[in-house]
Motif scaffolding. Structure first.
Motif, PDB file in Angstrom:
ATOM      1  N   THR A  71       0.131  -1.311   0.137  1.00 54.53           N
ATOM      2  CA  THR A  71      -0.031   0.197  -0.493  1.00 54.53           C
ATOM      3  C   THR A  71       1.245   1.079   0.365  1.00 54.53           C
ATOM      4  OG1 THR A  71      -0.341  -0.037   2.638  1.00 54.53           O
ATOM      5  CG2 THR A  71      -1.910  -0.918   0.910  1.00 54.53           C
ATOM      6  N   SER A  72       1.670   0.965   0.678  1.00 57.78           N
ATOM      7  CA  SER A  72       3.245   2.401   0.757  1.00 57.78           C
ATOM      8  C   SER A  72       3.834   1.982  -0.213  1.00 57.78           C
ATOM      9  CB  SER A  72       3.745   2.276   1.763  1.00 57.78           C
ATOM     10  OG  SER A  72       4.264   3.700   2.531  1.00 57.78           O
ATOM     11  N   MET A  73       4.083   3.455  -1.256  1.00 52.74           N
ATOM     12  CA  MET A  73       5.297   3.294  -2.418  1.00 52.74           C
ATOM     13  C   MET A  73       6.450   4.161  -1.988  1.00 52.74           C
ATOM     14  SD  MET A  73       3.286   1.078  -4.108  1.00 52.74           S
ATOM     15  CE  MET A  73       4.607   0.966  -6.177  1.00 52.74           C
ATOM     16  N   LYS A  74       6.482   3.490  -0.333  1.00 50.57           N
ATOM     17  CA  LYS A  74       7.536   4.972   0.065  1.00 50.57           C
ATOM     18  C   LYS A  74       8.476   4.110   0.133  1.00 50.57           C
ATOM     19  CE  LYS A  74       5.437   8.425   1.829  1.00 50.57           C
ATOM     20  NZ  LYS A  74       5.497   9.256   3.216  1.00 50.57           N
ATOM     21  N   GLY A  75      10.169   4.107   0.624  1.00 47.07           N
ATOM     22  CA  GLY A  75      11.427   3.582   0.628  1.00 47.07           C
ATOM     23  C   GLY A  75      12.610   3.871   0.916  1.00 47.07           C
ATOM     24  N   PHE A  76      13.492   2.720   0.592  1.00 51.14           N
ATOM     25  CA  PHE A  76      14.596   3.423   1.533  1.00 51.14           C
ATOM     26  C   PHE A  76      15.967   2.239   0.727  1.00 51.14           C
ATOM     27  CE2 PHE A  76      12.259   4.456   4.919  1.00 51.14           C
ATOM     28  CZ  PHE A  76      11.989   5.643   4.852  1.00 51.14           C
ATOM     29  N   LEU A  77      16.438   3.491  -0.056  1.00 57.56           N
ATOM     30  CA  LEU A  77      17.731   2.441  -0.652  1.00 57.56           C
ATOM     31  C   LEU A  77      19.589   2.850   0.391  1.00 57.56           C
ATOM     32  CD1 LEU A  77      20.057   1.305  -3.192  1.00 57.56           C
ATOM     33  CD2 LEU A  77      20.048   3.409  -3.635  1.00 57.56           C
ATOM     34  N   ILE A  78      19.468   2.417   0.528  1.00 62.26           N
ATOM     35  CA  ILE A  78      20.072   1.889   1.521  1.00 62.26           C
ATOM     36  C   ILE A  78      21.741   1.637   1.448  1.00 62.26           C
ATOM     37  CG2 ILE A  78      21.383   1.508   4.072  1.00 62.26           C
ATOM     38  CD1 ILE A  78      17.764   0.310   4.752  1.00 62.26           C
ATOM     39  N   LEU A  79      23.185   2.885   1.157  1.00 61.37           N
ATOM     40  CA  LEU A  79      24.631   2.448   0.690  1.00 61.37           C
ATOM     41  C   LEU A  79      25.124   2.384   1.722  1.00 61.37           C
ATOM     42  CD1 LEU A  79      24.465   4.989  -2.109  1.00 61.37           C
ATOM     43  CD2 LEU A  79      23.230   2.767  -2.027  1.00 61.37           C
ATOM     44  N   LYS A  80      25.471   1.081   2.208  1.00 61.84           N
ATOM     45  CA  LYS A  80      26.575   0.686   3.574  1.00 61.84           C
ATOM     46  C   LYS A  80      28.280   0.514   3.574  1.00 61.84           C
ATOM     47  CE  LYS A  80      22.999  -1.781   5.898  1.00 61.84           C
ATOM     48  NZ  LYS A  80      22.233  -2.483   7.036  1.00 61.84           N
ATOM     49  N   LYS A  81      28.736   1.076   4.283  1.00 61.92           N
ATOM     50  CA  LYS A  81      30.184   1.329   4.292  1.00 61.92           C
ATOM     51  C   LYS A  81      30.550  -0.618   4.954  1.00 61.92           C
ATOM     52  CE  LYS A  81      34.359   2.706   6.510  1.00 61.92           C
ATOM     53  NZ  LYS A  81      34.932   3.456   7.550  1.00 61.92           N
ATOM     54  N   ASP A  82      31.509  -1.127   4.402  1.00 66.81           N
ATOM     55  CA  ASP A  82      31.769  -2.420   4.427  1.00 66.81           C
ATOM     56  C   ASP A  82      32.797  -2.537   5.165  1.00 66.81           C
ATOM     57  OD1 ASP A  82      31.863  -4.962   4.247  1.00 66.81           O
ATOM     58  OD2 ASP A  82      32.636  -5.277   2.019  1.00 66.81           O
ATOM     59  N   ASN A  83      32.267  -3.317   6.503  1.00 62.29           N
ATOM     60  CA  ASN A  83      32.757  -3.380   7.476  1.00 62.29           C
ATOM     61  C   ASN A  83      33.023  -3.968   7.789  1.00 62.29           C
ATOM     62  OD1 ASN A  83      34.318  -2.522  10.183  1.00 62.29           O
ATOM     63  ND2 ASN A  83      31.669  -1.476  11.216  1.00 62.29           N
ATOM     64  N   PRO A  84      34.343  -5.422   8.128  1.00 68.59           N
ATOM     65  CA  PRO A  84      34.384  -6.210   7.944  1.00 68.59           C
ATOM     66  C   PRO A  84      35.160  -6.610   9.120  1.00 68.59           C
ATOM     67  CG  PRO A  84      36.202  -5.776   6.024  1.00 68.59           C
ATOM     68  CD  PRO A  84      35.627  -4.300   6.752  1.00 68.59           C
ATOM     69  N   SER A  85      35.150  -5.678   9.749  1.00 67.90           N
ATOM     70  CA  SER A  85      36.124  -5.913  11.746  1.00 67.90           C
ATOM     71  C   SER A  85      34.968  -5.848  12.643  1.00 67.90           C
ATOM     72  CB  SER A  85      36.332  -4.198  11.663  1.00 67.90           C
ATOM     73  OG  SER A  85      35.714  -3.286  11.940  1.00 67.90           O
ATOM     74  N   GLY A  86      33.556  -5.413  12.196  1.00 67.97           N
ATOM     75  CA  GLY A  86      32.673  -5.393  12.999  1.00 67.97           C
ATOM     76  C   GLY A  86      32.383  -4.224  13.943  1.00 67.97           C
ATOM     77  N   GLU A  87      33.507  -3.143  14.048  1.00 61.02           N
ATOM     78  CA  GLU A  87      33.745  -2.354  14.979  1.00 61.02           C
ATOM     79  C   GLU A  87      32.390  -1.352  14.558  1.00 61.02           C
ATOM     80  OE1 GLU A  87      37.182  -0.949  16.793  1.00 61.02           O
ATOM     81  OE2 GLU A  87      38.267  -3.642  15.678  1.00 61.02           O
ATOM     82  N   ALA A  88      31.734  -0.862  15.832  1.00 62.54           N
ATOM     83  CA  ALA A  88      30.746  -0.338  15.438  1.00 62.54           C
ATOM     84  C   ALA A  88      30.889   1.373  15.204  1.00 62.54           C
ATOM     85  CB  ALA A  88      29.888  -0.076  16.028  1.00 62.54           C
ATOM     86  N   ARG A  89      32.067   1.315  15.544  1.00 62.83           N
ATOM     87  CA  ARG A  89      32.628   2.878  15.045  1.00 62.83           C
ATOM     88  C   ARG A  89      33.631   2.898  13.465  1.00 62.83           C
ATOM     89  NH1 ARG A  89      38.580   2.822  16.846  1.00 62.83           N
ATOM     90  NH2 ARG A  89      39.412   0.138  16.202  1.00 62.83           N
ATOM     91  N   PHE A  90      33.308   1.966  12.790  1.00 55.77           N
ATOM     92  CA  PHE A  90      33.606   1.691  12.253  1.00 55.77           C
ATOM     93  C   PHE A  90      32.476   1.818  10.700  1.00 55.77           C
ATOM     94  CE2 PHE A  90      37.769   0.102  13.669  1.00 55.77           C
ATOM     95  CZ  PHE A  90      38.484   1.626  13.007  1.00 55.77           C
ATOM     96  N   ASP A  91      31.140   1.731  11.361  1.00 60.80           N
ATOM     97  CA  ASP A  91      29.962   1.855  10.581  1.00 60.80           C
ATOM     98  C   ASP A  91      29.576   3.389   9.606  1.00 60.80           C
ATOM     99  OD1 ASP A  91      29.935  -0.859  11.156  1.00 60.80           O
ATOM    100  OD2 ASP A  91      28.380  -0.615  12.536  1.00 60.80           O
ATOM    101  N   ASN A  92      28.786   2.911   8.440  1.00 64.73           N
ATOM    102  CA  ASN A  92      28.518   4.177   8.255  1.00 64.73           C
ATOM    103  C   ASN A  92      27.762   3.732   6.825  1.00 64.73           C
ATOM    104  OD1 ASN A  92      28.277   6.848   6.917  1.00 64.73           O
ATOM    105  ND2 ASN A  92      29.978   7.539   7.101  1.00 64.73           N
ATOM    106  N   GLN A  93      26.854   4.774   6.764  1.00 65.40           N
ATOM    107  CA  GLN A  93      25.898   4.990   5.768  1.00 65.40           C
ATOM    108  C   GLN A  93      25.055   5.811   5.283  1.00 65.40           C
ATOM    109  OE1 GLN A  93      22.511   2.491   7.480  1.00 65.40           O
ATOM    110  NE2 GLN A  93      21.555   3.264   8.666  1.00 65.40           N
ATOM    111  N   LEU A  94      24.133   5.543   3.524  1.00 65.92           N
ATOM    112  CA  LEU A  94      24.158   6.809   2.753  1.00 65.92           C
ATOM    113  C   LEU A  94      22.361   5.766   3.177  1.00 65.92           C
ATOM    114  CD1 LEU A  94      23.597   9.508   1.938  1.00 65.92           C
ATOM    115  CD2 LEU A  94      24.969   8.586   0.376  1.00 65.92           C
ATOM    116  N   VAL A  95      21.558   7.101   3.382  1.00 67.59           N
ATOM    117  CA  VAL A  95      20.082   6.036   3.222  1.00 67.59           C
ATOM    118  C   VAL A  95      19.088   7.473   2.258  1.00 67.59           C
ATOM    119  CG1 VAL A  95      17.774   5.797   4.940  1.00 67.59           C
ATOM    120  CG2 VAL A  95      19.893   5.306   5.560  1.00 67.59           C
ATOM    121  N   ILE A  96      19.013   6.985   1.417  1.00 64.81           N
ATOM    122  CA  ILE A  96      18.236   7.694   0.238  1.00 64.81           C
ATOM    123  C   ILE A  96      17.120   7.032   0.043  1.00 64.81           C
ATOM    124  CG2 ILE A  96      18.169   8.747  -1.877  1.00 64.81           C
ATOM    125  CD1 ILE A  96      20.642   7.669  -1.994  1.00 64.81           C
TER     126      ILE A  96
END
Length: 101
Positions: A71-96
Motif C-alpha cells: 500500500t505504501s510506495m515509499k522506500g529506502f535505498l541504503i548504501l552501507k560502508k563495508d565493515n569486515p571488522s564488525g566494530e561499530a565505530r567503523f560503521d557508516n551508511q547513506l539512506v536515500i
C-alpha cells in the motif's frame, strides 16, 4: 537515484564512494520498503582501483518486485560502508528515501 526520486526494477545505482567504503572491491546496497522489509540486498562494485582514500566510481543493479498488497510506495535505498571488522565505530551508511514503482 536522487532523494525522493521514483525508482523501478531493475534499479541501476551509480555513484562514487571513498575507497575506504569498499572491502575487496564492493560494499552492501539494500532496498527496503517503508516498514524496513528488505526488497533486495546486493553489492555495489568498484569500477576502478578501490585501495585509495579518493572517490571511486561504483555500480549496482537491483531487481525487485513489490509484495502483493503493497500500500505504501515509499522506500529506502541504503548504501552501507563495508565493515569486515564488525566494530561499530567503523560503521557508516547513506539512506536515500525513494518512491517505489
Amino acid at each position: 537515484p536522487l532523494p525522493q526520486g521514483t525508482v523501478a526494477s531493475p534499479l541501476i545505482v551509480k555513484g562514487k564512494a571513498r575507497g575506504n567504503w569498499y572491502f575487496e572491491g564492493s560494499f552492501p546496497v539494500t532496498l527496503t520498503d517503508e516498514a524496513g522489509n528488505v526488497l533486495m540486498a546486493h553489492y555495489a562494485t568498484a569500477q576502478g582501483e578501490w585501495m585509495t582514500t579518493q572517490y571511486v566510481p561504483f555500480t549496482s543493479t537491483l531487481k525487485y518486485t513489490l509484495p502483493a498488497g503493497t500500500t505504501s510506495m515509499k522506500g529506502f535505498l541504503i548504501l552501507k560502508k563495508d565493515n569486515p571488522s564488525g566494530e561499530a565505530r567503523f560503521d557508516n551508511q547513506l539512506v536515500i528515501p525513494v518512491t517505489l514503482s
